[in-house]
Design an enzyme around this catalytic site. Structure first.
Site, PDB file in Angstrom:
ATOM      1  N   GLU A 188       0.817  -1.231   0.000  1.00 17.48           N
ATOM      2  CA  GLU A 188       0.000   0.000   0.000  1.00 17.48           C
ATOM      3  C   GLU A 188       0.844   1.271   0.000  1.00 17.48           C
ATOM      4  O   GLU A 188       0.684   2.167   0.818  1.00 17.48           O
ATOM      5  CB  GLU A 188      -0.959  -0.050   1.193  1.00 17.48           C
ATOM      6  CG  GLU A 188      -1.853  -1.287   1.166  1.00 17.48           C
ATOM      7  CD  GLU A 188      -2.753  -1.433   2.381  1.00 17.48           C
ATOM      8  OE1 GLU A 188      -2.945  -0.455   3.120  1.00 17.48           O
ATOM      9  OE2 GLU A 188      -3.271  -2.547   2.592  1.00 17.48           O
ATOM     10  N   GLU A 302      -5.534 -10.948  -1.304  1.00 13.38           N
ATOM     11  CA  GLU A 302      -6.338 -10.765  -0.079  1.00 13.38           C
ATOM     12  C   GLU A 302      -7.844 -10.758  -0.387  1.00 13.38           C
ATOM     13  O   GLU A 302      -8.602  -9.990   0.146  1.00 13.38           O
ATOM     14  CB  GLU A 302      -5.929  -9.468   0.619  1.00 13.38           C
ATOM     15  CG  GLU A 302      -4.453  -9.381   0.909  1.00 13.38           C
ATOM     16  CD  GLU A 302      -4.053  -8.139   1.666  1.00 13.38           C
ATOM     17  OE1 GLU A 302      -4.949  -7.490   2.256  1.00 13.38           O
ATOM     18  OE2 GLU A 302      -2.852  -7.788   1.676  1.00 13.38           O
TER      19      GLU A 302
HETATM   20  O1  G3I Z   1      -3.157 -10.440  18.712  1.00  6.54           O
HETATM   21  C1  G3I Z   1      -3.410  -9.167  19.363  1.00  6.54           C
HETATM   22  C2  G3I Z   1      -4.118  -9.403  20.689  1.00  6.54           C
HETATM   23  O2  G3I Z   1      -3.248 -10.110  21.561  1.00  6.54           O
HETATM   24  C3  G3I Z   1      -4.506  -8.045  21.298  1.00  6.54           C
HETATM   25  O3  G3I Z   1      -5.226  -8.261  22.484  1.00  6.54           O
HETATM   26  C4  G3I Z   1      -5.367  -7.269  20.285  1.00  6.54           C
HETATM   27  C5  G3I Z   1      -5.786  -5.935  20.797  1.00  6.54           C
HETATM   28  O4  G3I Z   1      -4.664  -5.059  20.709  1.00  6.54           O
HETATM   29  O5  G3I Z   1      -4.592  -7.077  19.077  1.00  6.54           O
HETATM   30  C6  G3I Z   1      -4.300  -8.324  18.480  1.00  6.54           C
HETATM   31  O6  G3I Z   1      -3.559  -8.080  17.306  1.00  6.54           O
HETATM   32  C7  G3I Z   1      -4.378  -7.571  16.259  1.00  6.54           C
HETATM   33  C8  G3I Z   1      -4.174  -8.476  15.032  1.00  6.54           C
HETATM   34  O7  G3I Z   1      -4.884  -7.961  13.907  1.00  6.54           O
HETATM   35  C9  G3I Z   1      -4.680  -9.888  15.298  1.00  6.54           C
HETATM   36  O8  G3I Z   1      -6.053  -9.858  15.452  1.00  6.54           O
HETATM   37  C10 G3I Z   1      -3.885  -6.170  15.930  1.00  6.54           C
HETATM   38  O9  G3I Z   1      -4.199  -5.317  17.006  1.00  6.54           O
HETATM   39  C11 G3I Z   1      -4.595  -5.679  14.687  1.00  6.54           C
HETATM   40  O10 G3I Z   1      -4.046  -4.433  14.285  1.00  6.54           O
HETATM   41  C12 G3I Z   1      -4.389  -6.673  13.553  1.00  6.54           C
HETATM   42  O11 G3I Z   1      -5.137  -6.231  12.444  1.00  6.54           O
HETATM   43  C13 G3I Z   1      -4.696  -6.782  11.202  1.00  6.54           C
HETATM   44  C14 G3I Z   1      -4.418  -5.611  10.249  1.00  6.54           C
HETATM   45  O12 G3I Z   1      -4.088  -6.100   8.954  1.00  6.54           O
HETATM   46  C15 G3I Z   1      -3.260  -4.769  10.739  1.00  6.54           C
HETATM   47  O13 G3I Z   1      -2.084  -5.560  10.767  1.00  6.54           O
HETATM   48  C16 G3I Z   1      -5.799  -7.661  10.642  1.00  6.54           C
HETATM   49  O14 G3I Z   1      -5.951  -8.821  11.454  1.00  6.54           O
HETATM   50  C17 G3I Z   1      -5.447  -8.074   9.235  1.00  6.54           C
HETATM   51  O15 G3I Z   1      -6.526  -8.800   8.645  1.00  6.54           O
HETATM   52  C18 G3I Z   1      -5.184  -6.836   8.375  1.00  6.54           C
HETATM   53  O16 G3I Z   1      -4.819  -7.277   7.110  1.00  6.54           O
HETATM   54  C19 G3I Z   1      -4.492  -6.224   6.181  1.00  6.54           C
HETATM   55  C20 G3I Z   1      -3.321  -6.683   5.347  1.00  6.54           C
HETATM   56  O17 G3I Z   1      -2.238  -7.005   6.179  1.00  6.54           O
HETATM   57  C21 G3I Z   1      -2.951  -5.636   4.317  1.00  6.54           C
HETATM   58  N1  G3I Z   1      -4.108  -5.305   3.474  1.00  6.54           N
HETATM   59  C22 G3I Z   1      -5.284  -4.858   4.244  1.00  6.54           C
HETATM   60  C23 G3I Z   1      -5.680  -5.946   5.242  1.00  6.54           C
HETATM   61  C24 G3I Z   1      -6.931  -5.536   6.011  1.00  6.54           C
HETATM   62  O18 G3I Z   1      -6.666  -4.401   6.782  1.00  6.54           O
END
Ligand code: G3I
Length: 400
Positions: A188, A302
């Site tokens: 991105e 994705e």
């Molecule tokens: O695992 C921790 C947990 O221990 C904690 O309690 C919780 C609250 O802080 O966070 C959890 O981690 C989260 C993780 O997802 C797992 O659920 C992160 O905060 C959260 O930011 C993360 O979000 C991910 C996001 O990317 C940011 O990295 C999403 O799952 C994931 O589906 C999303 O995927 C992105 C691609 O990488 C790039 N393209 C867009 C896509 C959707 O946003």
């Protein structure tokens, strides 16, 4: 795959009974004029028996890898047996959704946490599944320490950030060398509006722009990744490539990298879309990459099709599932999309859904205007094949 027996059988019986009634009533031989039965409406299609579902990886093996993005808990057979069953039956590729991002791995300068990603890679290797690595450089998941330092000397500061970038990529790509077939090197980085080729609201762009071209971090990232692993395929990954303006910006970046001899192998199209997606936009995106250079690989990285056709749509289907009509629309969109994808199999190397089933999707907590349950994938909350699954594996299946 044959249409389910009950559907075929009831259709034959219905046709026979209409013919018999017409013969009795229409003979004109003195019988009373019995009222014609109302035209029978065809029975609603029935979802095929899940036990007859073919493996996605077998169906699509002639075209491209079929993958799913996974989070760590989903490979635990003790707590997620149904996810493990789907992964091992249907998918030839796994994308590590979060555990290979810098906000997991880059604990501090020179200090790495590879544990979660290593578990997922080991699971994939144990089950003969290839791994797609995601992502080295993303403005959303780059910890602050990368950018700490005195900015009063912009040249020195830029050199410091550059060194951290190159060191981080070298160490991470070296760690996974030989275990992954592709890396999303940068994620991105393209601008969203006409003429804004680069995303500028990125700490990488900002740090580099203090003394020189802000976008140079992209070239540095690709060169560092290639130097660490000569074989892995290196991708630039972005969303909304089905949109002409966004696509033009992204491909201008790719063209510039090619012109500089930067080692880039392909373009990742995220395709986070909705059930009203126009497959023509995806067709145009894949074609544009093919026309830019025959050396470039396409990957759909994705894929998910939200059942809500926009963040402001007030509807919320809740936890009870979606109406058959909505499932049918989603299935037709998936069918149309995969017809396009199969036509691009010469350049298209893998198609990955962003998740395994509707039981776990980022869309449920993606910050929409209100919490709502989404149903974007090929398997339902109970990990059973949806109409969308049947739509892409069997063109003969009648959809609701
Ligand atoms: O695992 C921790 C947990 O221990 C904690 O309690 C919780 C609250 O802080 O966070 C959890 O981690 C989260 C993780 O997802 C797992 O659920 C992160 O905060 C959260 O930011 C993360 O979000 C991910 C996001 O990317 C940011 O990295 C999403 O799952 C994931 O589906 C999303 O995927 C992105 C691609 O990488 C790039 N393209 C867009 C896509 C959707 O946003």
């Amino acid at each position: 795959m044959q249409a389910p027996r009950s559907c075929a059988l009831s259709t034959i019986l219905a046709a026979t009974s209409v013919l018999l009634l017409a013969a009795c009533g229409g003979g004109g031989g003195g019988g009373s004029s019995t009222p014609r039965p109302p035209p029978s409406t065809p029975p609603a299609p029935q979802l095929p028996d899940a036990s007859t579902a073919p493996a996605l990886k077998t169906v699509f093996a002639p075209y491209f890898r079929i993958g799913a993005a996974v989070v760590l808990e989903q490979i635990d057979a003790a707590t997620h047996p149904d996810d493990v069953a789907l992964l091992t039956k249907h998918f030839s590729s796994i994308t590590v959704a979060n555990a290979m991002k810098a906000d997991t791995i880059a604990v501090a300068e020179g200090q790495y946490n590879f544990e979660p990603a290593d578990q997922i890679v080991a699971f994939a290797q144990d089950n003969g599944i290839e791994v797609r690595a995601h992502t080295l450089v993303w403005h959303v998941t780059s910890p602050d320490w990368f950018f700490a330092g005195d900015r009063s000397d912009p040249v020195a500061y830029r050199a410091l950030v550059r060194h951290r970038l190159q060191t981080y990529i070298t160490d991470v790509v070296t760690h996974f060398k030989g275990k992954v077939y592709a890396w999303d090197v940068v994620n991105e980085v393209a601008g969203a509006t006409e003429g804004q080729i680069y995303r500028t609201d990125s700490p990488w762009y900002e740090a580099y722009s203090l003394s020189g071209e802000g976008a140079d971090y992209i070239e540095d990232a690709f060169r560092a990744a290639r130097a660490a692993d000569p074989d892995v395929k290196l991708f630039i990954n972005d969303f909304l490539t089905e949109n002409a303006v966004k696509r033009a910006n992204l491909l201008a970046i790719v063209q510039d990298l090619l012109d500089k001899g930067v080692p880039i192998d392909g373009v990742g199209h995220q395709i986070h879309s909705q059930i009203n997606l126009s497959a023509a936009g995806v067709d145009a995106a894949l074609t544009a990459v093919e026309e830019l250079s025959p050396s470039l690989i396409n990957e759909v990285t994705e894929l998910d099709l939200s059942v809500y056709t926009g963040p402001s749509v007030p509807s919320n289907y809740g936890a009870g599932g979606i109406p058959n009509a909505v499932a049918g629309q989603q299935a037709r969109t998936y069918r149309e999309l995969f017809d396009v994808l199969r036509r691009h199999d010469a350049s298209l190397d893998s198609v990955t859904t962003w998740g395994i089933s509707d039981a776990e999707t980022w869309l449920d907590y993606s910050g929409t205007t209100f919490e709502r349950k989404d149903y974007p994938l090929l398997f339902d909350v109970q990990r059973q094949p949806k109409w969308s699954f049947w739509a892409i594996v069997d063109p003969a299946v009648q959809l609701p």
